[in-house]
Write a protein that holds these residues in place. Structure first.
Motif, PDB file in Angstrom:
ATOM      1  N   VAL A  61       0.847  -1.197   0.000  1.00 21.40           N
ATOM      2  CA  VAL A  61       0.000   0.000   0.000  1.00 21.40           C
ATOM      3  C   VAL A  61       0.881   1.245   0.000  1.00 21.40           C
ATOM      4  CG1 VAL A  61      -1.942  -1.103   1.179  1.00 21.40           C
ATOM      5  CG2 VAL A  61      -0.182  -0.031   2.535  1.00 21.40           C
ATOM      6  N   GLY A  62       0.411   2.256  -0.731  1.00 14.60           N
ATOM      7  CA  GLY A  62       1.143   3.517  -0.773  1.00 14.60           C
ATOM      8  C   GLY A  62       2.486   3.367  -1.458  1.00 14.60           C
ATOM      9  N   GLY A  63       3.342   4.362  -1.244  1.00 16.94           N
ATOM     10  CA  GLY A  63       4.685   4.326  -1.810  1.00 16.94           C
ATOM     11  C   GLY A  63       4.724   4.724  -3.270  1.00 16.94           C
ATOM     12  N   ASN A  64       5.909   5.004  -3.735  1.00 18.38           N
ATOM     13  CA  ASN A  64       6.140   5.356  -5.143  1.00 18.38           C
ATOM     14  C   ASN A  64       7.600   5.045  -5.449  1.00 18.38           C
ATOM     15  OD1 ASN A  64       6.612   6.623  -7.644  1.00 18.38           O
ATOM     16  ND2 ASN A  64       4.971   8.098  -7.259  1.00 18.38           N
ATOM     17  N   ARG A  65       7.818   3.897  -6.089  1.00 17.11           N
ATOM     18  CA  ARG A  65       9.197   3.467  -6.336  1.00 17.11           C
ATOM     19  C   ARG A  65       9.921   4.402  -7.303  1.00 17.11           C
ATOM     20  NH1 ARG A  65       6.906  -1.911  -5.640  1.00 17.11           N
ATOM     21  NH2 ARG A  65       7.945  -2.920  -3.876  1.00 17.11           N
ATOM     22  N   LEU A  66       9.177   5.085  -8.181  1.00 17.16           N
ATOM     23  CA  LEU A  66       9.822   6.032  -9.095  1.00 17.16           C
ATOM     24  C   LEU A  66      10.451   7.189  -8.329  1.00 17.16           C
ATOM     25  CD1 LEU A  66       7.186   6.196 -11.980  1.00 17.16           C
ATOM     26  CD2 LEU A  66       9.386   4.990 -11.980  1.00 17.16           C
ATOM     27  N   LEU A  67       9.857   7.509  -7.171  1.00 20.62           N
ATOM     28  CA  LEU A  67      10.376   8.600  -6.340  1.00 20.62           C
ATOM     29  C   LEU A  67      11.228   8.069  -5.191  1.00 20.62           C
ATOM     30  CD1 LEU A  67       7.182  10.845  -6.135  1.00 20.62           C
ATOM     31  CD2 LEU A  67       9.129  11.047  -7.697  1.00 20.62           C
TER      32      LEU A  67
END
Length: 347
Positions: free
Chosen positions: A33-39
């Motif tokens: 849930v959540g997160g943003n691997r690109l960032l």
């Protein structure tokens, strides 16, 4: 409408003592849930089911209890492979379901069905009752002709307490209890070996709940299928189940036969759940002492260290914060995960 009825006093269906129909080994179901691997922000992980193991035999009913968010419904759906499994095994009649491709799994699904919590929302409003109940037969028994399908639909409607001449009506023309009977008929039309009942009575009035539970027990006696029965109503779970499994934050706290769970529980969480069940005798209800758990259920994104129940447990000590207790036998057939299971009640 059938008259209101109490829960039946008849004994539940005896369990086949042969090899397990279903074996679940160290099952884990995780969600990101959540997160943003690109960032560069890693997602959080919800361990909805975390290392659950149990067996289920032919004709047995296993009750699953616990607060909302403890992983009951997730476990039931993962067993049917309706949700992806992170780790562990689900072995059905000797087959590891995780290793089956979609085509092979489709052949297994005839024997594994589910009854949902919301009776009306689980039915297609654009299909008639006859079409809804017949749909599984068209999928798994395509060789049947229309007359055979119609006859079987009418026979199943009669079994679940519906009038066969109602097969051309639509779901919105029925009450909640009748819609749940339609859902039961659809689940059982192919005579499956296992049905997961995902809180099938929680949306119904109390008197209707009793009718549906008694109906499930009658059908189990007649057809011999196994049930995984999920519910918040501990009185219903006690009535219908052979064994009861108590879940908390995705882990098993205790599992035993129904009488041991309700009359001789060993885990403090099970004590608290039993304490919340109202008694039918007003005098006994007024005079009883209740166990009130402190605080709310911890977030599954950040569960406590050690035993997940320790933050609300009246028996918690230092070891509870450091080590997750193993699920071990305290008595024959009675497993409990607690460092202080032998502590006298109330201490």
């Amino acid at each position: 409408m059938p008259p209101a009825q109490p829960l039946a006093a008849a004994p539940i269906q005896p369990v086949n003592k042969g090899a397990p129909l279903l074996t679940v080994q160290d099952l884990k179901v995780y969600f990101e849930v959540g997160g943003n691997r690109l960032l560069g922000k890693e997602p959080g992980v919800v361990k909805a089911v975390d290392g659950v193991s149990f067996d289920l035999r032919a004709g047995e009913t296993l009750g699953l209890v616990g607060e909302s968010g403890c992983g009951k419904s997730t476990l039931g759906r993962a067993v049917l492979r309706l949700l992806p499994i992170h780790a562990g095994r689900v072995v059905w009649l000797g087959q590891d379901l995780a290793k089956l491709d979609d085509r092979s799994m489709r052949g297994v699904r005839r024997d594994m069905q589910i009854i949902f919590q919301d009776p009306l929302a689980s039915l297609n409003p654009r299909m008639t009752v006859g079409e809804i109940i017949a749909e599984p037969m068209q999928t798994f028994q395509p060789g049947l002709n229309k007359a055979q399908v119609r006859d079987r639909v009418k026979a199943m409607m009669a079994k679940v307490g519906l009038l066969p001449n109602q097969l051309n009506r639509y779901p919105h023309e029925f009450s909640g209890g009748q819609c749940q009977r339609i859902g039961i008929a659809r689940a059982m039309i192919n005579e499956p070996k296992l049905i997961v009942c995902d809180e099938p009575v929680s949306a119904l009035d109390v008197s209707i709940q009793a009718q549906i539970v008694n109906l499930l027990m009658d059908l189990q006696r007649e057809m011999g299928m196994s049930l995984i029965f999920i519910s918040h109503n501990l009185a219903v779970v006690k009535h219908i189940s052979h064994r009861v499994m108590v879940l908390y934050l995705g882990k098993i706290m205790e599992i035993a036969d129904r009488n041991s769970i309700y009359y001789d529980p060993l885990h403090p969480y099970t004590h608290a759940l039993n304490s919340a069940v109202p008694l039918p005798d007003p005098d006994q209800e007024r005079g009883r002492s209740r166990i009130v758990l402190k605080g709310d259920l911890p977030s599954p994104l950040n569960p406590p260290s050690g035993c997940p129940f320790r933050t609300r447990c009246p028996r918690a000590t230092e070891i509870c914060a450091q080590v997750m207790p193993d699920l071990l036998p305290a008595k024959p057939g009675h497993l409990v995960a607690c460092h202080h299971a032998d502590t006298p009640r109330g201490n």
